[in-house]
Write a protein that holds these residues in place. Structure first.
Motif, PDB file in Angstrom:
ATOM      1  N   ALA A  78       0.839  -1.198   0.000  1.00 42.24           N
ATOM      2  CA  ALA A  78       0.000   0.000   0.000  1.00 42.24           C
ATOM      3  C   ALA A  78       0.877   1.252   0.000  1.00 42.24           C
ATOM      4  CB  ALA A  78      -0.912   0.006   1.219  1.00 42.24           C
ATOM      5  N   VAL A  79       0.585   2.150  -0.921  1.00 40.95           N
ATOM      6  CA  VAL A  79       1.383   3.385  -1.031  1.00 40.95           C
ATOM      7  C   VAL A  79       0.499   4.630  -0.969  1.00 40.95           C
ATOM      8  CG1 VAL A  79       3.347   2.386  -2.242  1.00 40.95           C
ATOM      9  CG2 VAL A  79       1.352   3.166  -3.554  1.00 40.95           C
ATOM     10  N   GLY A  80      -0.682   4.499  -0.361  1.00 42.32           N
ATOM     11  CA  GLY A  80      -1.508   5.672  -0.164  1.00 42.32           C
ATOM     12  C   GLY A  80      -2.826   5.651  -0.904  1.00 42.32           C
ATOM     13  N   PRO A  81      -3.716   6.579  -0.551  1.00 43.41           N
ATOM     14  CA  PRO A  81      -5.067   6.606  -1.139  1.00 43.41           C
ATOM     15  C   PRO A  81      -5.119   6.762  -2.656  1.00 43.41           C
ATOM     16  CG  PRO A  81      -4.959   7.984   0.832  1.00 43.41           C
ATOM     17  CD  PRO A  81      -3.556   7.581   0.517  1.00 43.41           C
ATOM     18  N   PRO A  82      -4.341   7.652  -3.281  1.00 42.14           N
ATOM     19  CA  PRO A  82      -4.498   7.818  -4.733  1.00 42.14           C
ATOM     20  C   PRO A  82      -4.313   6.526  -5.519  1.00 42.14           C
ATOM     21  CG  PRO A  82      -3.270   9.667  -3.845  1.00 42.14           C
ATOM     22  CD  PRO A  82      -3.404   8.662  -2.737  1.00 42.14           C
ATOM     23  N   PHE A  83      -3.286   5.748  -5.179  1.00 45.27           N
ATOM     24  CA  PHE A  83      -3.052   4.515  -5.918  1.00 45.27           C
ATOM     25  C   PHE A  83      -4.168   3.504  -5.658  1.00 45.27           C
ATOM     26  CE2 PHE A  83      -1.302   0.239  -6.447  1.00 45.27           C
ATOM     27  CZ  PHE A  83      -0.865   0.318  -7.760  1.00 45.27           C
ATOM     28  N   ALA A  84      -4.584   3.379  -4.377  1.00 47.24           N
ATOM     29  CA  ALA A  84      -5.647   2.424  -4.058  1.00 47.24           C
ATOM     30  C   ALA A  84      -6.947   2.802  -4.758  1.00 47.24           C
ATOM     31  CB  ALA A  84      -5.856   2.369  -2.545  1.00 47.24           C
ATOM     32  N   ARG A  85      -7.272   4.078  -4.777  1.00 51.48           N
ATOM     33  CA  ARG A  85      -8.512   4.512  -5.425  1.00 51.48           C
ATOM     34  C   ARG A  85      -8.403   4.384  -6.947  1.00 51.48           C
ATOM     35  NH1 ARG A  85     -11.769   6.287  -1.397  1.00 51.48           N
ATOM     36  NH2 ARG A  85     -10.862   7.462   0.339  1.00 51.48           N
ATOM     37  N   PRO A 212      -2.115   7.426 -10.634  1.00 50.77           N
ATOM     38  CA  PRO A 212      -1.444   6.338  -9.928  1.00 50.77           C
ATOM     39  C   PRO A 212       0.023   6.622  -9.619  1.00 50.77           C
ATOM     40  CG  PRO A 212      -1.536   5.816 -12.242  1.00 50.77           C
ATOM     41  CD  PRO A 212      -2.259   7.134 -12.073  1.00 50.77           C
ATOM     42  N   TYR A 213       0.527   7.761 -10.126  1.00 48.63           N
ATOM     43  CA  TYR A 213       1.944   8.083  -9.941  1.00 48.63           C
ATOM     44  C   TYR A 213       2.184   9.003  -8.752  1.00 48.63           C
ATOM     45  CZ  TYR A 213       1.954   6.308 -14.727  1.00 48.63           C
ATOM     46  OH  TYR A 213       1.779   5.535 -15.848  1.00 48.63           O
ATOM     47  N   GLU A 254      -8.238   7.639  16.131  1.00 52.61           N
ATOM     48  CA  GLU A 254      -6.877   7.567  16.662  1.00 52.61           C
ATOM     49  C   GLU A 254      -6.284   6.170  16.533  1.00 52.61           C
ATOM     50  OE1 GLU A 254      -5.103  10.165  17.586  1.00 52.61           O
ATOM     51  OE2 GLU A 254      -6.811  11.436  17.059  1.00 52.61           O
ATOM     52  N   SER A 255      -7.140   5.142  16.479  1.00 47.19           N
ATOM     53  CA  SER A 255      -6.643   3.763  16.430  1.00 47.19           C
ATOM     54  C   SER A 255      -6.636   3.182  15.016  1.00 47.19           C
ATOM     55  CB  SER A 255      -7.505   2.875  17.343  1.00 47.19           C
ATOM     56  OG  SER A 255      -8.851   2.864  16.891  1.00 47.19           O
ATOM     57  N   ARG A 256      -7.093   3.958  14.026  1.00 52.84           N
ATOM     58  CA  ARG A 256      -7.110   3.448  12.659  1.00 52.84           C
ATOM     59  C   ARG A 256      -5.688   3.197  12.163  1.00 52.84           C
ATOM     60  NH1 ARG A 256     -11.234   7.779   9.829  1.00 52.84           N
ATOM     61  NH2 ARG A 256     -13.057   7.364  11.139  1.00 52.84           N
ATOM     62  N   LYS A 257      -5.537   2.121  11.451  1.00 54.28           N
ATOM     63  CA  LYS A 257      -4.237   1.813  10.866  1.00 54.28           C
ATOM     64  C   LYS A 257      -4.046   2.648   9.605  1.00 54.28           C
ATOM     65  CE  LYS A 257      -3.926  -2.902  12.671  1.00 54.28           C
ATOM     66  NZ  LYS A 257      -5.138  -2.867  13.503  1.00 54.28           N
ATOM     67  N   SER A 258      -2.776   2.945   9.304  1.00 53.91           N
ATOM     68  CA  SER A 258      -2.464   3.802   8.163  1.00 53.91           C
ATOM     69  C   SER A 258      -1.374   3.189   7.303  1.00 53.91           C
ATOM     70  CB  SER A 258      -2.002   5.182   8.655  1.00 53.91           C
ATOM     71  OG  SER A 258      -1.420   5.938   7.609  1.00 53.91           O
ATOM     72  N   PHE A 259      -1.431   3.444   6.009  1.00 55.36           N
ATOM     73  CA  PHE A 259      -0.390   2.977   5.104  1.00 55.36           C
ATOM     74  C   PHE A 259       0.977   3.533   5.483  1.00 55.36           C
ATOM     75  CE2 PHE A 259      -1.401   7.092   3.429  1.00 55.36           C
ATOM     76  CZ  PHE A 259      -0.241   7.559   2.827  1.00 55.36           C
ATOM     77  N   LEU A 260       1.003   4.593   6.268  1.00 58.61           N
ATOM     78  CA  LEU A 260       2.278   5.212   6.667  1.00 58.61           C
ATOM     79  C   LEU A 260       3.073   4.325   7.622  1.00 58.61           C
ATOM     80  CD1 LEU A 260       1.146   8.925   7.128  1.00 58.61           C
ATOM     81  CD2 LEU A 260       2.500   7.965   5.257  1.00 58.61           C
ATOM     82  N   TYR A 266       9.358   3.043   1.521  1.00 63.40           N
ATOM     83  CA  TYR A 266       9.197   3.915   0.353  1.00 63.40           C
ATOM     84  C   TYR A 266       9.768   5.310   0.625  1.00 63.40           C
ATOM     85  CZ  TYR A 266       5.934   0.124  -0.585  1.00 63.40           C
ATOM     86  OH  TYR A 266       5.386  -1.116  -0.770  1.00 63.40           O
ATOM     87  N   LYS A 267      10.953   5.344   1.176  1.00 63.48           N
ATOM     88  CA  LYS A 267      11.583   6.618   1.529  1.00 63.48           C
ATOM     89  C   LYS A 267      11.822   7.477   0.284  1.00 63.48           C
ATOM     90  CE  LYS A 267      14.006   5.001   5.697  1.00 63.48           C
ATOM     91  NZ  LYS A 267      15.326   4.771   6.328  1.00 63.48           N
ATOM     92  N   GLY A 268      11.528   8.768   0.440  1.00 67.75           N
ATOM     93  CA  GLY A 268      11.785   9.721  -0.626  1.00 67.75           C
ATOM     94  C   GLY A 268      10.682   9.851  -1.649  1.00 67.75           C
ATOM     95  N   MET A 269       9.752   8.904  -1.644  1.00 65.74           N
ATOM     96  CA  MET A 269       8.717   8.927  -2.677  1.00 65.74           C
ATOM     97  C   MET A 269       7.702  10.046  -2.463  1.00 65.74           C
ATOM     98  SD  MET A 269       7.858   4.997  -3.661  1.00 65.74           S
ATOM     99  CE  MET A 269       9.065   3.988  -4.514  1.00 65.74           C
ATOM    100  N   GLN A 270       7.404  10.360  -1.208  1.00 67.67           N
ATOM    101  CA  GLN A 270       6.397  11.388  -0.952  1.00 67.67           C
ATOM    102  C   GLN A 270       6.837  12.742  -1.510  1.00 67.67           C
ATOM    103  OE1 GLN A 270       5.641  13.257   3.023  1.00 67.67           O
ATOM    104  NE2 GLN A 270       3.635  12.269   2.829  1.00 67.67           N
TER     105      GLN A 270
END
Length: 372
Positions: A78-85, A212-213, A254-260, A266-270
């Motif tokens: 998982a690399v974040g919402p945009p790619f998943a959506r 997706p990029y 507060e307890s939701r899991k996150s792709f982060l 995935y260092k540097g990609m953000q």
């Protein structure tokens, strides 16, 4: 209706699917596409009924199994919402309407009919009904699905967050007014868009596809990008007159899991993703296309129906200075924006004609119906 759902290690997902079908008036007219990002052996798949079908056959995942597509992927990918959506949107098969929601959503009774009626009431083929969702507890009766409140959020308060060149335009969910509608008989115009709830004609998902990029981009940045791209493609955003869905995990934020939790993979990609995202929508004056993760594809760029500059001037955004005008919500939430702008809906219903909307918002005129 095609319902697009993305889930990251969220146990609520199966209950959201159940709510979609059980609360609809015409469940046979729905199709659900889920991107389920889970850790095998630890998370329950959104593809599995809450209890075995042999024990309860009328569950959505039993009774309407052929109308539900679940694409399962490992959470470490998982690399974040945009790619998943983006992946979820690939499950679209030409349905007349499209609804995008989060995996922790509870619906009211007959939500499908209500939502279509509200969209059609705008008379606008390019209308998108979108808002943030309030807490389901106290807003919808759990047993019957009866609506208990008519207030909803208006997306109008955006500001730059951060420091220096890292300042980014966002509209925080906690900063949006939650009011009864100032417009009666149809949804109300607003400037911004929410990824948590978005309902439109099916062509929106094709005209403004998810890029997706953009690995490691968070929802707040995703929303600003989609709002501006949609605007330039000719779409108009409305908040519903009355809500039809709520956040079933509002108190669990507060307890939701996150792709982060896998960000070290995935260092540097953000950083490079944000250069691309903000470069495309004209919010980063220092962005160089050569710095982007990939050459910008035409289908993920801004549209040609309206210039970006019109979005900036209409809603008080100063991109070069990285500041916004205050008090835009005074103009929007009261319905004054709707009354002033909606009279310019094209005769063929193909969106508002911003060529005839000569309005520049600044906070000193926010208490007036007009502007220049």
């Amino acid at each position: 209706i095609f319902i697009s759902v993305t889930s990251y290690r969220d146990w609520h997902c199966r209950y959201t699917v159940e709510s979609i079908f059980s609360r609809a008036k015409y469940p046979e007219r729905l199709r659900v596409g889920v991107v389920d990002q889970i850790e095998n052996g630890q998370d329950q798949s959104c593809d599995v009924p809450i209890v075995p079908c042999a024990q309860k056959q009328n569950q959505a995942l039993c009774q309407y199994r052929d109308q539900i597509d679940v694409y399962e992927m490992e959470s470490t990918l998982a690399v974040g919402p945009p790619f998943a959506r983006h992946v979820a949107s690939r499950l679209y098969r030409g349905e007349y309407y499209v609804l995008q929601i989060d995996s922790h959503t509870a619906f009211v009774r007959n939500w499908d009919v209500d939502l279509i009626e509200q969209l059609e009431a705008t008379g606008n083929e390019m209308a998108v009904l979108t808002t943030y969702l309030d807490d389901a507890q106290g807003s919808v009766e759990e047993e019957t699905g009866r609506l208990l409140t008519k207030s909803r959020q208006v997306l109008c308060n955006a500001a730059y967050e951060g420091t220096g060149l890292e300042r980014r335009l966002r509209h925080d969910q906690e900063q949006q007014p939650n009011t009864l509608s100032g417009i009666h008989g149809m949804p109300q115009l607003q400037p911004y868009w929410s990824a948590s709830f978005s309902f439109s004609r099916g062509h929106f998902i094709l005209s403004v596809p998810y890029d997706p990029y953009l690995p490691m981009v968070q929802r707040e940045d995703e929303e600003i990008s989609m709002a501006m791209r949609g605007f330039t493609h000719g779409y108009d955003y409305y908040t519903p007159e009355t809500p039809v869905a709520f956040d079933s995990a509002f108190n669990d934020r507060e307890s939701r899991k996150s792709f982060l939790e896998h960000k070290n993979l995935y260092k540097g990609m953000q950083k490079t993703s944000l250069l691309r995202l903000y470069g495309i929508v004209g919010l980063d004056n220092n962005a160089d296309p050569s710095d982007w993760t990939s050459d910008p594809d035409e289908m993920f760029a801004i549209g040609n129906a309206r210039p970006l500059a019109k979005f900036f001037t209409s809603f008080g955004i100063h991109a070069r200075e990285r500041i916004t005008e205050h008090k835009l919500c005074n103009f929007v939430s009261t319905g004054r924006m709707h009354k002033l702008f909606h009279e310019y809906l094209r005769e063929d219903g193909m969106g508002l004609d911003y060529n005839n909307i000569h309005f520049r918002f600044h906070e000193l005129q926010s208490n007036h119906d007009g502007g220049s």
